[in-house]
Scaffold this active site. Structure first.
Site, PDB file in Angstrom:
ATOM      1  N   GLU A   1      42.317  37.845  37.927  1.00  0.00           N
ATOM      2  CA  GLU A   1      41.948  36.890  36.892  1.00  0.00           C
ATOM      3  C   GLU A   1      43.137  36.578  35.980  1.00  0.00           C
ATOM      4  OE1 GLU A   1      39.378  35.169  36.795  1.00  0.00           O
ATOM      5  OE2 GLU A   1      38.089  36.208  38.210  1.00  0.00           O
TER       6      GLU A   1
ATOM      7  N   HIS B   1      42.704  27.218  36.743  1.00  0.00           N
ATOM      8  CA  HIS B   1      42.433  28.631  37.019  1.00  0.00           C
ATOM      9  C   HIS B   1      41.793  28.803  38.395  1.00  0.00           C
ATOM     10  CE1 HIS B   1      41.094  32.785  35.864  1.00  0.00           C
ATOM     11  NE2 HIS B   1      40.091  32.491  36.677  1.00  0.00           N
ATOM     12  N   GLU B   2      40.818  27.954  38.723  1.00  0.00           N
ATOM     13  CA  GLU B   2      40.133  28.072  40.013  1.00  0.00           C
ATOM     14  C   GLU B   2      41.039  27.674  41.179  1.00  0.00           C
ATOM     15  OE1 GLU B   2      37.508  29.660  40.259  1.00  0.00           O
ATOM     16  OE2 GLU B   2      36.906  29.690  38.159  1.00  0.00           O
TER      17      GLU B   2
ATOM     18  N   HIS C   1      43.219  30.575  41.986  1.00  0.00           N
ATOM     19  CA  HIS C   1      42.567  31.588  42.822  1.00  0.00           C
ATOM     20  C   HIS C   1      42.710  31.227  44.303  1.00  0.00           C
ATOM     21  CE1 HIS C   1      40.743  34.491  40.209  1.00  0.00           C
ATOM     22  NE2 HIS C   1      39.962  33.630  39.577  1.00  0.00           N
TER      23      HIS C   1
END
Length: 306
Positions: free
Chosen positions: A198, A135-136, A139
């Site tokens: 997100e 997920h990071e 980003h």
């Protein structure tokens, strides 16, 4: 007439400053160059790391670095094969575990990712950590920070004087960066991403962890665990995310196509089978996760007999 010309110029600037997000293909506004974003955010990141206390837990620190590097490597390979290696050519990946009891993790542009020890308390295996780090990394690759800073520029300076603001972009970008990344910002490090960002990072992160040989299905039980751990308050890490129910529903909807359209890269296909051993016991269980474990056990037995 002058106003019309200014508006036209601003429109041209905005239309010419769009790029596409890898994997999803979504068009995004990108008025700020990578070099400016990386320069401004690196200063804030280094300031934070000087004040933060790195974890003394060698095992968990090694786990964060190991899983992070593997996802980063798979991501780089994917972008390279899709002609998008230049998107992260200026990245320098870093994965740190710091002493903080909050359920949190954050990403700075250029691949600077920090995980809090509090989050590791509910992580039992590499696959679960891969949900967070995927997920990071998403980003960073999706350049959500660039997009957010661009939106801030438009909101702060307005389309009418956008061209003037960009002509002195270094000063303007630095001012915006101070708002976005300043240590006085929300959560003390970085302003929260929008729910759109997100949700997009959730989907892209599942793809990246899949390419790295981790099991995206684990994301469902992981977010159930996050929800259970939050009690009456929302965890810092999930505070700006979609609701738990919405997130889990979105992941369930996305998983079939991700599992079908993406396969572990050859160099990570076999590695994923040996790095999912639990490193600690956590107090969490559900009928869904128990059923999944039974199915996994049955599959292993059949494979062994062959």
């Amino acid at each position: 007439m002058k106003k019309v010309i200014v508006a036209a110029i601003s429109a041209v600037i905005l239309m010419g400053s769009c790029s596409s997000v890898p994997v999803t293909g979504r068009r995004q506004l990108n008025l700020v160059s990578d070099s400016e974003v990386l320069s401004s955010s690196l200063t804030e990141y280094q300031t934070y790391m000087k004040s933060a206390k790195k974890s003394t837990n060698a095992e968990e620190t090694a786990q964060v670095v190991r899983v992070g590097k593997r996802i980063a490597a798979a991501t780089e390979e994917y972008l390279k094969t899709h002609g998008a290696a230049s998107e992260i050519s200026e990245f320098s990946w870093e994965f740190n575990l710091v002493q903080n009891d909050e359920l949190n993790a954050f990403c700075m542009p250029g691949g600077k990712i920090v995980v809090y020890e509090g989050l590791m308390k509910i992580i039992s295996k590499d696959d679960e950590l891969a949900v967070v780090l995927g997920h990071e990394v998403a980003h960073a690759v999706a350049k959500h920070s660039n997009e957010r800073m661009s939106q801030q520029l438009v909101a702060q300076y307005g389309a009418g004087i956008l061209g003037q603001a960009l002509s002195g972009s270094s000063a303007q970008v630095q001012a915006i960066a101070s708002q976005v990344y300043g240590l006085g910002a929300n959560y003390g490090v970085i302003l929260p991403f929008s729910r759109k960002h997100e949700s997009e990072a959730d989907k892209i992160g599942l793809v990246f962890m899949r390419l790295a040989g981790y099991d995206p299905n684990v994301a469902l039980s992981f977010w159930q665990k996050m929800s259970a751990s939050s009690s009456s308050s929302v965890p810092e890490f999930a505070s700006t995310h979609p609701s738990d129910a919405r997130r889990i529903a979105d992941i369930q909807k996305a998983l079939p196509s991700i599992l079908k359209d993406y396969q572990p890269l050859p160099e990570f296909a076999s590695a994923g089978k040996t790095t999912t051993t639990a490193t600690k016991t956590v107090n969490f269980s559900s009928k869904k996760s128990s059923t999944a474990r039974k199915k996994t056990t049955t599959t292993k037995k059949k494979t062994t007999r062959k």
